[in-house]
Design a protein around this motif. Structure first.
Motif, mmCIF file in Angstrom:
data_model
loop_
_atom_site.group_PDB
_atom_site.id
_atom_site.type_symbol
_atom_site.label_atom_id
_atom_site.label_comp_id
_atom_site.label_asym_id
_atom_site.label_seq_id
_atom_site.Cartn_x
_atom_site.Cartn_y
_atom_site.Cartn_z
ATOM 1 N N VAL A 84 0.865 -1.177 0.000
ATOM 2 C CA VAL A 84 0.000 0.000 0.000
ATOM 3 C C VAL A 84 0.903 1.228 0.000
ATOM 4 O O VAL A 84 1.885 1.277 0.730
ATOM 5 N N VAL A 85 0.589 2.204 -0.833
ATOM 6 C CA VAL A 85 1.385 3.434 -0.868
ATOM 7 C C VAL A 85 0.568 4.569 -0.258
ATOM 8 O O VAL A 85 -0.331 5.107 -0.894
ATOM 9 N N LEU A 86 0.872 4.902 0.985
ATOM 10 C CA LEU A 86 0.209 6.012 1.653
ATOM 11 C C LEU A 86 1.084 7.262 1.663
ATOM 12 O O LEU A 86 0.583 8.379 1.602
ATOM 13 N N ILE A 87 2.400 7.065 1.734
ATOM 14 C CA ILE A 87 3.358 8.160 1.572
ATOM 15 C C ILE A 87 4.325 7.744 0.472
ATOM 16 O O ILE A 87 5.089 6.793 0.644
ATOM 17 N N PRO A 88 4.295 8.411 -0.690
ATOM 18 C CA PRO A 88 5.137 8.006 -1.826
ATOM 19 C C PRO A 88 6.632 8.165 -1.527
ATOM 20 O O PRO A 88 7.036 8.980 -0.689
ATOM 21 N N ASP A 89 7.460 7.403 -2.249
ATOM 22 C CA ASP A 89 8.907 7.550 -2.143
ATOM 23 C C ASP A 89 9.393 8.804 -2.857
ATOM 24 O O ASP A 89 10.383 9.418 -2.457
#
Length: 204
Positions: A84-89
């Motif tokens: 899950v991507v909640l804060i992107p890289d």
């Protein structure tokens, strides 16, 4: 060792953490606080939260308190594992997410918290509702949501894709729908209405 969450089960701050745990698919044990005295003991103050507050999260031997800090910790540690991507890289995308997190903390949450405190928690504890506080809070959130209506033009979520910023907005909105007669603040704005529906309909 299982994740343990200590908190008042109906508290928005505890529910914020529960929502994050669910979003990440993490099993946890909820240890409900049933007696306020248990979080004011010397041991709790020394080892869990120095101000005698909840929620507190215990992840193995690691202990962290304050709901948004707990949620950030969980996202940082477990989002890749949960796919899950909640804060992107990506730095730019992550910075935009942080921008909307600041909106939530500074502009969105305070008036909704006042409404819920007056109309739900005061009533629950036998105290009168201060209608002047509610009136001012409604005026404040109306102005905020007018801006959100523009931000959300052509988008399902604040930064385009679901993120930790959207996630943090969910609990207060759910409280307004579940416990007050003020859901119209969301419903009368088409973009905001669509966005809130997206948040409330997530599996978490």
């Amino acid at each position: 060792m299982a994740i343990k969450l200590i908190g008042f089960p109906q508290s928005p701050n505890t529910l914020r953490v529960v929502l994050t745990l669910n979003e990440l698919g993490l099993p946890f044990e909820l240890e409900p606080v049933t007696d306020i005295k248990t979080i004011k003991t010397e041991d709790f103050l020394a080892n869990k939260h120095p101000f005698g507050k909840v929620p507190v999260l215990c992840d193995g031997d690691f202990v962290i308190h304050e709901s948004r800090a707990i949620c950030r910790y969980l996202v940082s540690k477990y989002q890749k594992e949960a796919n899950v991507v909640l804060i992107p890289d990506d730095l730019n995308k992550a910075s935009i997410v942080e921008q909307y997190i600041s909106y939530e903390i500074s502009y969105y949450d305070p008036p909704l918290q006042k409404i819920l405190w007056q109309e739900v928690f005061n009533k629950r504890n036998g105290r009168p509702t201060d209608e002047a506080v509610v009136k001012q809070a409604l005026e404040d959130i109306e102005k905020v949501l007018d801006i959100y209506e523009k931000v959300l033009e052509g988008k399902d979520y604040l930064s385009g894709e679901y993120s930790f910023a959207d996630h943090l907005h969910t609990v207060r909105a759910q409280g307004i729908y579940a416990a007050t007669a003020h859901s119209d603040i969301f419903e009368k704005r088409p973009n905001v209405k669509r966005w809130i529906a997206n948040l409330r309909n997530r599996d978490a």
